[in-house]
Design a protein around this motif. Structure first.
Motif, mmCIF file in Angstrom:
data_model
loop_
_atom_site.group_PDB
_atom_site.id
_atom_site.type_symbol
_atom_site.label_atom_id
_atom_site.label_comp_id
_atom_site.label_asym_id
_atom_site.label_seq_id
_atom_site.Cartn_x
_atom_site.Cartn_y
_atom_site.Cartn_z
ATOM 1 N N LEU A 21 -4.701 16.725 4.390
ATOM 2 C CA LEU A 21 -5.406 15.703 3.895
ATOM 3 C C LEU A 21 -6.755 15.563 3.448
ATOM 4 N N LEU A 22 -7.455 16.342 4.067
ATOM 5 C CA LEU A 22 -8.845 16.191 3.257
ATOM 6 C C LEU A 22 -8.958 16.825 2.069
ATOM 7 N N GLU A 54 -8.262 7.334 8.100
ATOM 8 C CA GLU A 54 -7.526 6.965 8.948
ATOM 9 C C GLU A 54 -7.333 8.411 9.515
ATOM 10 N N THR A 55 -6.893 8.740 10.909
ATOM 11 C CA THR A 55 -6.914 9.374 11.900
ATOM 12 C C THR A 55 -5.052 10.160 11.495
ATOM 13 N N GLY A 56 -5.279 11.115 10.834
ATOM 14 C CA GLY A 56 -3.913 11.403 10.445
ATOM 15 C C GLY A 56 -2.871 10.910 9.403
ATOM 16 N N ARG A 57 -3.519 9.390 8.516
ATOM 17 C CA ARG A 57 -3.143 9.106 7.219
ATOM 18 C C ARG A 57 -4.223 9.157 6.517
ATOM 19 N N LEU A 58 -4.118 8.292 5.309
ATOM 20 C CA LEU A 58 -5.097 7.925 4.054
ATOM 21 C C LEU A 58 -3.974 6.612 3.800
ATOM 22 N N LEU A 59 -4.955 5.160 3.362
ATOM 23 C CA LEU A 59 -3.639 4.359 3.060
ATOM 24 C C LEU A 59 -4.654 4.167 1.788
ATOM 25 N N ILE A 60 -4.413 3.983 0.176
ATOM 26 C CA ILE A 60 -4.468 3.216 -0.958
ATOM 27 C C ILE A 60 -3.343 2.537 -1.855
ATOM 28 N N LEU A 118 0.960 -1.331 -0.247
ATOM 29 C CA LEU A 118 0.251 -0.074 0.277
ATOM 30 C C LEU A 118 1.036 1.078 -0.016
ATOM 31 N N LEU A 119 0.227 2.154 -0.433
ATOM 32 C CA LEU A 119 0.688 3.863 -0.119
ATOM 33 C C LEU A 119 0.017 4.502 1.227
ATOM 34 N N GLU A 120 0.553 4.835 1.910
ATOM 35 C CA GLU A 120 0.243 5.464 2.773
ATOM 36 C C GLU A 120 0.736 7.345 2.691
ATOM 37 N N VAL A 121 -0.317 8.282 2.695
ATOM 38 C CA VAL A 121 -0.429 9.294 1.945
ATOM 39 C C VAL A 121 -0.676 10.055 3.965
ATOM 40 N N THR A 122 -0.093 10.960 3.650
ATOM 41 C CA THR A 122 -0.057 11.720 4.953
ATOM 42 C C THR A 122 0.262 13.159 4.490
ATOM 43 N N GLY A 123 -0.420 14.539 5.189
ATOM 44 C CA GLY A 123 -0.463 15.974 4.908
ATOM 45 C C GLY A 123 -0.348 16.916 5.283
ATOM 46 N N ASP A 124 -0.489 18.204 4.958
ATOM 47 C CA ASP A 124 -0.945 18.782 6.180
ATOM 48 C C ASP A 124 -2.499 19.174 5.263
#
Length: 157
Positions: free
Chosen positions: A82-83, A99-105, A74-80
């Protein structure tokens, strides 16, 4: 010979065995499956089902085979923002675990590049994938039902 499966999808707390399936493999209608301990059985539902963590197959002999998600690349996506990143992922109809603080795709080089251009922080991970269900997909984001609308009629997203 595989045992027939009860056509009841249940949520089980106690199971006799487990089957570990990827996100794609948890979307099925009719398929011979093999549990983690080697039990073979036939999943044969009247329509395609999206199985979730904690669901269970009930075999004709009464055994319960619990479903659990497999580890996937998977690819974990975070950043300022996020929305905003989640909006871009959803706009491309990508399954996304929120998830709180991150997205997984799922890993995809085109989406990776798009997210990089949007200044996301990206990290390759290997974990179970349980994305958010779609509004129309009943557990899947790629369903394309528009209710009673004419399927041949043009429509926008």
């Amino acid at each position: 010979m595989p045992l027939p499966l009860s056509q009841t999808k249940i949520h089980a707390h106690e199971v006799d065995d487990q089957i570990t399936l990827s996100y794609e493999d948890r979307f099925l209608r009719r398929k011979v499956l093999t549990s983690d301990c080697g039990a073979r059985f036939l999943a044969d539902f009247p329509s395609t089902m999206s199985l979730e963590d904690g669901d269970a197959f009930v075999l004709e002999d009464g055994r319960k085979i619990g479903v659990r998600p497999a580890d996937e690349a998977l690819l974990e996506v975070t950043g300022d923002h996020l929305l905003r990143l989640a909006w871009h992922i959803g706009n491309r109809h990508m399954p996304c675990q929120i998830e709180t603080g991150r997205l997984l795709i799922q890993r995809d080089h085109v989406i990776r590049e798009m997210l990089h251009q949007l200044r996301a922080t990206l990290r390759d991970v290997v974990e179970p994938f349980t994305p958010e269900g779609g509004a129309y997909g009943h557990g899947r984001t790629h369903s394309h039902s528009h209710g009673d609308a004419d399927p041949a009629a043009p429509h926008a997203h």
